[in-house]
Structures are given as structure tokens and as C-alpha cells.
Design an enzyme around this catalytic site. Structure first.
Site, PDB file in Angstrom:
ATOM      1  N   ARG A 172      19.839  20.598  14.626  1.00  0.00           N
ATOM      2  CA  ARG A 172      19.178  20.351  16.080  1.00  0.00           C
ATOM      3  C   ARG A 172      20.081  20.890  17.126  1.00  0.00           C
ATOM      4  O   ARG A 172      19.775  20.224  18.493  1.00  0.00           O
ATOM      5  CB  ARG A 172      18.388  19.059  16.078  1.00  0.00           C
ATOM      6  CG  ARG A 172      17.661  18.796  15.028  1.00  0.00           C
ATOM      7  CD  ARG A 172      16.742  19.791  14.436  1.00  0.00           C
ATOM      8  NE  ARG A 172      15.742  19.263  13.391  1.00  0.00           N
ATOM      9  CZ  ARG A 172      15.613  19.691  12.194  1.00  0.00           C
ATOM     10  NH1 ARG A 172      16.407  20.519  11.678  1.00  0.00           N
ATOM     11  NH2 ARG A 172      14.778  19.310  11.208  1.00  0.00           N
TER      12      ARG A 172
ATOM     13  N   ALA B  75      20.015  18.346  20.512  1.00  0.00           N
ATOM     14  CA  ALA B  75      19.953  17.055  20.139  1.00  0.00           C
ATOM     15  C   ALA B  75      20.906  16.008  20.719  1.00  0.00           C
ATOM     16  O   ALA B  75      21.445  14.951  20.292  1.00  0.00           O
ATOM     17  CB  ALA B  75      19.574  16.814  18.807  1.00  0.00           C
TER      18      ALA B  75
ATOM     19  N   LEU C 294      24.790  15.169  21.711  1.00  0.00           N
ATOM     20  CA  LEU C 294      26.235  14.652  20.996  1.00  0.00           C
ATOM     21  C   LEU C 294      26.072  14.651  19.671  1.00  0.00           C
ATOM     22  O   LEU C 294      25.032  13.849  19.226  1.00  0.00           O
ATOM     23  CB  LEU C 294      26.796  13.410  21.439  1.00  0.00           C
ATOM     24  CG  LEU C 294      28.078  12.926  20.795  1.00  0.00           C
ATOM     25  CD1 LEU C 294      29.311  13.656  21.095  1.00  0.00           C
ATOM     26  CD2 LEU C 294      28.027  11.457  21.352  1.00  0.00           C
TER      27      LEU C 294
ATOM     28  N   LEU D 111      26.518  13.073  16.602  1.00  0.00           N
ATOM     29  CA  LEU D 111      26.971  11.795  16.541  1.00  0.00           C
ATOM     30  C   LEU D 111      27.818  11.517  15.292  1.00  0.00           C
ATOM     31  O   LEU D 111      28.499  10.422  15.224  1.00  0.00           O
ATOM     32  CB  LEU D 111      25.499  10.737  16.251  1.00  0.00           C
ATOM     33  CG  LEU D 111      24.658  10.902  17.493  1.00  0.00           C
ATOM     34  CD1 LEU D 111      23.255  10.349  17.112  1.00  0.00           C
ATOM     35  CD2 LEU D 111      25.297   9.889  18.774  1.00  0.00           C
TER      36      LEU D 111
ATOM     37  N   GLY E 254      23.028  14.669  25.309  1.00  0.00           N
ATOM     38  CA  GLY E 254      24.029  15.478  25.952  1.00  0.00           C
ATOM     39  C   GLY E 254      23.188  17.115  26.042  1.00  0.00           C
ATOM     40  O   GLY E 254      23.875  17.788  26.863  1.00  0.00           O
TER      41      GLY E 254
ATOM     42  N   GLU F 125      22.263  16.623  29.588  1.00  0.00           N
ATOM     43  CA  GLU F 125      23.490  17.154  30.447  1.00  0.00           C
ATOM     44  C   GLU F 125      23.579  18.564  30.570  1.00  0.00           C
ATOM     45  O   GLU F 125      24.095  19.096  31.503  1.00  0.00           O
ATOM     46  CB  GLU F 125      24.503  16.338  29.898  1.00  0.00           C
ATOM     47  CG  GLU F 125      24.505  14.512  29.906  1.00  0.00           C
ATOM     48  CD  GLU F 125      25.307  14.016  29.481  1.00  0.00           C
ATOM     49  OE1 GLU F 125      25.584  13.944  28.137  1.00  0.00           O
ATOM     50  OE2 GLU F 125      26.224  13.332  30.127  1.00  0.00           O
TER      51      GLU F 125
ATOM     52  N   GLU G 195      21.076   7.185  24.857  1.00  0.00           N
ATOM     53  CA  GLU G 195      22.592   6.827  25.021  1.00  0.00           C
ATOM     54  C   GLU G 195      22.490   5.034  24.654  1.00  0.00           C
ATOM     55  O   GLU G 195      23.116   4.466  23.853  1.00  0.00           O
ATOM     56  CB  GLU G 195      23.335   7.142  26.207  1.00  0.00           C
ATOM     57  CG  GLU G 195      23.694   8.484  26.000  1.00  0.00           C
ATOM     58  CD  GLU G 195      22.736   9.568  26.373  1.00  0.00           C
ATOM     59  OE1 GLU G 195      21.485   9.234  26.489  1.00  0.00           O
ATOM     60  OE2 GLU G 195      23.445  10.909  26.758  1.00  0.00           O
TER      61      GLU G 195
ATOM     62  N   ARG H  55      22.124   4.087  21.232  1.00  0.00           N
ATOM     63  CA  ARG H  55      23.240   4.571  20.544  1.00  0.00           C
ATOM     64  C   ARG H  55      24.171   3.618  20.923  1.00  0.00           C
ATOM     65  O   ARG H  55      25.395   3.983  20.361  1.00  0.00           O
ATOM     66  CB  ARG H  55      23.463   5.813  20.518  1.00  0.00           C
ATOM     67  CG  ARG H  55      22.429   6.791  20.386  1.00  0.00           C
ATOM     68  CD  ARG H  55      21.795   6.979  18.756  1.00  0.00           C
ATOM     69  NE  ARG H  55      20.724   8.044  18.945  1.00  0.00           N
ATOM     70  CZ  ARG H  55      19.588   7.760  18.444  1.00  0.00           C
ATOM     71  NH1 ARG H  55      19.564   6.436  17.554  1.00  0.00           N
ATOM     72  NH2 ARG H  55      18.508   8.637  18.319  1.00  0.00           N
TER      73      ARG H  55
ATOM     74  N   GLY I  40      28.058  10.980  29.030  1.00  0.00           N
ATOM     75  CA  GLY I  40      29.413  11.433  29.076  1.00  0.00           C
ATOM     76  C   GLY I  40      29.709  12.864  29.411  1.00  0.00           C
ATOM     77  O   GLY I  40      31.001  13.529  29.639  1.00  0.00           O
TER      78      GLY I  40
HETATM   79  C1  1HE Z   1      22.023  15.224  14.260  1.00  0.00           C
HETATM   80  C2  1HE Z   1      21.689  14.720  15.550  1.00  0.00           C
HETATM   81  C3  1HE Z   1      22.676  14.370  16.342  1.00  0.00           C
HETATM   82  C4  1HE Z   1      20.056  15.720  14.445  1.00  0.00           C
HETATM   83  N1  1HE Z   1      24.181  14.388  15.766  1.00  0.00           N
HETATM   84  N2  1HE Z   1      23.161  14.929  13.823  1.00  0.00           N
HETATM   85  N3  1HE Z   1      21.578  12.211  20.350  1.00  0.00           N
HETATM   86  C5  1HE Z   1      20.447  11.542  19.645  1.00  0.00           C
HETATM   87  O1  1HE Z   1      20.405  10.445  19.574  1.00  0.00           O
HETATM   88  C6  1HE Z   1      19.271  12.306  19.022  1.00  0.00           C
HETATM   89  C7  1HE Z   1      19.257  12.194  17.516  1.00  0.00           C
HETATM   90  N4  1HE Z   1      18.346  13.257  16.995  1.00  0.00           N
HETATM   91  C8  1HE Z   1      17.065  13.013  17.009  1.00  0.00           C
HETATM   92  O2  1HE Z   1      16.521  12.026  17.503  1.00  0.00           O
HETATM   93  C9  1HE Z   1      16.332  13.750  16.133  1.00  0.00           C
HETATM   94  O3  1HE Z   1      17.284  14.590  15.326  1.00  0.00           O
HETATM   95  C10 1HE Z   1      15.462  15.130  17.030  1.00  0.00           C
HETATM   96  C11 1HE Z   1      14.307  14.358  17.928  1.00  0.00           C
HETATM   97  C12 1HE Z   1      16.295  15.642  17.953  1.00  0.00           C
HETATM   98  C13 1HE Z   1      14.843  16.151  15.977  1.00  0.00           C
HETATM   99  O4  1HE Z   1      14.049  15.424  14.969  1.00  0.00           O
HETATM  100  P1  1HE Z   1      13.601  16.083  13.785  1.00  0.00           P
HETATM  101  O5  1HE Z   1      12.776  15.438  12.986  1.00  0.00           O
HETATM  102  O6  1HE Z   1      13.388  17.630  14.170  1.00  0.00           O
HETATM  103  O7  1HE Z   1      15.243  16.613  12.853  1.00  0.00           O
HETATM  104  P2  1HE Z   1      15.976  15.411  11.983  1.00  0.00           P
HETATM  105  O8  1HE Z   1      15.342  15.262  10.754  1.00  0.00           O
HETATM  106  O9  1HE Z   1      16.348  14.166  12.697  1.00  0.00           O
HETATM  107  O10 1HE Z   1      17.528  16.145  11.931  1.00  0.00           O
HETATM  108  C14 1HE Z   1      17.801  17.251  11.143  1.00  0.00           C
HETATM  109  C15 1HE Z   1      19.048  17.118  10.961  1.00  0.00           C
HETATM  110  O11 1HE Z   1      20.179  17.084  12.139  1.00  0.00           O
HETATM  111  C16 1HE Z   1      19.570  15.683  10.252  1.00  0.00           C
HETATM  112  O12 1HE Z   1      20.785  16.093   9.462  1.00  0.00           O
HETATM  113  P3  1HE Z   1      20.478  16.218   7.792  1.00  0.00           P
HETATM  114  O13 1HE Z   1      21.979  16.402   7.294  1.00  0.00           O
HETATM  115  O14 1HE Z   1      19.789  14.872   7.310  1.00  0.00           O
HETATM  116  O15 1HE Z   1      19.558  17.474   7.705  1.00  0.00           O
HETATM  117  C17 1HE Z   1      19.994  14.937  11.339  1.00  0.00           C
HETATM  118  O16 1HE Z   1      20.958  13.918  11.037  1.00  0.00           O
HETATM  119  C18 1HE Z   1      20.829  16.103  12.362  1.00  0.00           C
HETATM  120  N5  1HE Z   1      20.750  15.696  13.974  1.00  0.00           N
HETATM  121  N6  1HE Z   1      20.191  15.262  15.806  1.00  0.00           N
HETATM  122  C19 1HE Z   1      24.251  14.722  14.698  1.00  0.00           C
HETATM  123  N7  1HE Z   1      22.763  14.287  17.741  1.00  0.00           N
HETATM  124  C20 1HE Z   1      28.906  13.512  25.750  1.00  0.00           C
HETATM  125  S1  1HE Z   1      28.142  11.863  25.733  1.00  0.00           S
HETATM  126  C21 1HE Z   1      26.661  12.445  25.285  1.00  0.00           C
HETATM  127  C22 1HE Z   1      25.607  11.360  24.799  1.00  0.00           C
HETATM  128  C23 1HE Z   1      24.390  12.045  23.660  1.00  0.00           C
HETATM  129  O17 1HE Z   1      24.262  12.883  23.775  1.00  0.00           O
HETATM  130  S2  1HE Z   1      23.840  10.362  23.124  1.00  0.00           S
HETATM  131  C24 1HE Z   1      22.366  11.132  22.251  1.00  0.00           C
HETATM  132  C25 1HE Z   1      22.632  11.729  20.706  1.00  0.00           C
END
Ligand code: 1HE
Length: 269
Positions: A37, A73, A75, A77, A120, A123, A143, A146, A151
Site C-alpha cells: 500500500r 499507507a 510509515l 510499520l 505519513g 504528511e 498514530e 499505533r 514524525g
Molecule cells: C503495511 C502498511 C504499513 C499496509 N506498514 N505494512 N499506517 C497505518 O497505520 C496504516 C496501516 N494500514 C492499513 O490500515 C491498511 O493496510 C490500509 C487501509 C492502508 C489498506 O488496507 P487494505 O485492506 O487494502 O490492505 P492490507 O491487506 O491491510 O495491506 C496489504 C499489505 O500491506 C499487508 O501486508 P501482507 O504482507 O500481509 O500482504 C499489510 O501488512 C501491508 N501494509 N500498510 C507496513 N503502514 C514518520 S511518522 C509517520 C507515522 C505513520 O505513518 S503511522 C500510520 C501507519
């Protein structure tokens, strides 16, 4: 619109997590981690930095979008796990450097948003100068859920778009805004139908690219700084910037063209 895109070539073609194409003055950068994503891992952040530092000299506007179902999506994680406090600060400062390069670089940047614009990802989008959102776009700052904080410059940039109060709501409650709510809140400039974002962004890019370069420079570099100054100081800086822009040959020629009836009028259409 007649933009014919071809691969950017050179250093930009070697960036494996970005697909970069150019058409005349427009460069299009596409985030290429759709299976994750377009989550921003260290490598993608580094590649974004390289790309924005090395845009071809002819570039006048950059467009950034995301491959697959979502813009970004946030950072990655899986990168977060065991970072020390010092490493966390360094990581955040790297993001700041990259997103500052986008906001205060050489050319205006247009972000095309669809699907998730989360953490992010928001951001990154907020570092762009214009945001075109397709109707599938949704926005969140998870955030709090989580256990972390923004950041990537989010606490500085996002309140300047939507206000501290709305950002507080997103962060405390995990509220998700849909494309229309976010448009009303000021997160996007243009709301378009699904699949229409790139075409709209390229049409806007052509308009932006047709401005005098020094005018665009003033909008990118002077305007946000003036907006942060007390009014008296801001007006003084405005007078200097305005005189510099007017003195440029491009301005003189454009004003002459209007007076000679060779330039387009302002029109509602
Ligand atoms: C990821 C990430 C990620 C997806 N880091 N691997 N961001 C979040 O908290 C958002 C987290 N992501 C989600 O809520 C959902 O993935 C989505 C709403 C964005 C998309 O949902 P969907 O159903 O289309 O996809 P999915 O099945 O959840 O994800 C597909 C794959 O992408 C899956 O990995 P797989 O190995 O199981 O196929 C997910 O784990 C992976 N994936 N998003 C790592 N973010 C400098 S500070 C910034 C602070 C932040 O950004 S905090 C917010 C982080």
C-alpha cells in the site's frame, strides 16, 4: 492535453520503488510499493529524496501519485520495531529533510490522491503544493492507535491546512475523513471522479508550468514564509519579492503582451 510521457532515464530510472516519467516540463513520480500500500520504508524515503534532488533541469512541475489501490499507507510499520530514542529522532529528521525538499525545492508539486492517505501518507501529501483527490480517497492519522506521534512534519503542515482542532480530532479519535469531508476541511484543492486525478493534475501542471518561473518561485518560497511573519514584516518582504518579480524580463514581456492584446484575459471558464 498533449503530454507524451517517456521514462526519465539516468539516475531517476534506477530508483526501484519509484516509476518516474517526464513529458516536457512535467515529471510524474509514482510510488511503486502497491503490495504494501505504498508504505514508506527507509528505502522509499531515500529514493524520494534522491528523485526530488535530481529532477531534470527542464522540470517545471512535479506530479506525485501512488500505484495500486491506495496513495500511501504511511510509515512502514515493520521498520519501526526496535528503534532507540536517538534512532527515532534521526529517522524523523530524515523524513523532514525529504518533505522539506518537496515543499521548498525547485518546482511546485501536485499530489494525486486516491484510496488511503494515512499517517505519513498524509504528511507526504501535505508537503505538496496542490492536492487533487479522487472520490475514493480517505484520510486518517492512526498514530494514536499505533502508540506513536506524527514524525514526518505532520504537526507543522497539517494544522496549516485543516487547523489544529480538526487534526486533534483525527489523532485522538482515529476519525477517518472521506474525500468530501476532507475537501470541506481544506485537505484537498480539487475533488474529482475515480480515475480522473492524473488527467486533472496534468492539466493543472500545464497551467503551473506556463507561469513565469520567478512567480512560481515566489509562491513556493516567499508566500509560506510571509504567512508566518507578523503583518508589518510580511508586507515588507512582500514589497521586496514583488519588486524582484516585476523587474524580471519575463514579467515585463507578459505585461506588454496583455497590453498589446496578445495574452489571454482572465475568464470564468
Ligand atoms: C503495511 C502498511 C504499513 C499496509 N506498514 N505494512 N499506517 C497505518 O497505520 C496504516 C496501516 N494500514 C492499513 O490500515 C491498511 O493496510 C490500509 C487501509 C492502508 C489498506 O488496507 P487494505 O485492506 O487494502 O490492505 P492490507 O491487506 O491491510 O495491506 C496489504 C499489505 O500491506 C499487508 O501486508 P501482507 O504482507 O500481509 O500482504 C499489510 O501488512 C501491508 N501494509 N500498510 C507496513 N503502514 C514518520 S511518522 C509517520 C507515522 C505513520 O505513518 S503511522 C500510520 C501507519
Amino acid at each position: 492535453m498533449n503530454l507524451q510521457f517517456h521514462s526519465a532515464g539516468g539516475l531517476l530510472a534506477d530508483l526501484s520503488l519509484l516509476h518516474i516519467e517526464r513529458a516536457g516540463p512535467v515529471v510524474h513520480l509514482r510510488l511503486m510499493r502497491p503490495a504494501k500500500r505504498n508504505a514508506l520504508n527507509d528505502e522509499l524515503i531515500a529514493q524520494l529524496h534522491t528523485a526530488f534532488l535530481h529532477l531534470p533541469d527542464s522540470t517545471r512541475v512535479a506530479v506525485i501519485s501512488g500505484d495500486g489501490e491506495h496513495f500511501c499507507a504511511g510509515l512502514d510499520l515493520s521498520d519501526l520495531s526496535e528503534r532507540s530514542v536517538a534512532e527515532g529522532i534521526a529517522h524523523s529528521r530524515r523524513w523532514h529533510a525529504v518533505f522539506d525538499q518537496i515543499q521548498f525545492g525547485r518546482v511546485p508539486v501536485i499530489a494525486v490522491l486516491h484510496g488511503a492517505v494515512v499517517g505519513g501518507g498524509l504528511e507526504l501529501a501535505s508537503a505538496a503544493h496542490l492536492r487533487v483527490a479522487e472520490c475514493s480517497t480517505f484520510y486518517a492519522l492512526p498514530e494514536g492507535q499505533r502508540g506513536i506521534f506524527v514524525g514526518g512534519g505532520g504537526s507543522a503542515r497539517i494544522p496549516r491546512l485543516m487547523g489544529v482542532a480538526r487534526m486533534t480530532d483525527l489523532m485522538l479519535t482515529g476519525r477517518v475523513l472521506d474525500a468530501e469531508e476532507a475537501q470541506a476541511a481544506g485537505l484537498s484543492h480539487y475533488l474529482v471522479g475515480e480515475g480522473e486525478g492524473l488527467a486533472r493534475a496534468f492539466a493543472l501542471a500545464e497551467k503551473v508550468a506556463s507561469n513565469a518561473p520567478l512567480s512560481n518561485y515566489a509562491v513556493m518560497q516567499a508566500l509560506p514564509r510571509i504567512a508566518e511573519l507578523p503583518q508589518a514584516e510580511g508586507l515588507f518582504v512582500e514589497a521586496l519579492m514583488s519588486a524582484i518579480a516585476q523587474g524580471d524580463e519575463a514579467a515585463k514581456e507578459r505585461v506588454r503582451a496583455f497590453l498589446d492584446k496578445r495574452a489571454a484575459k482572465v475568464s470564468k471558464l
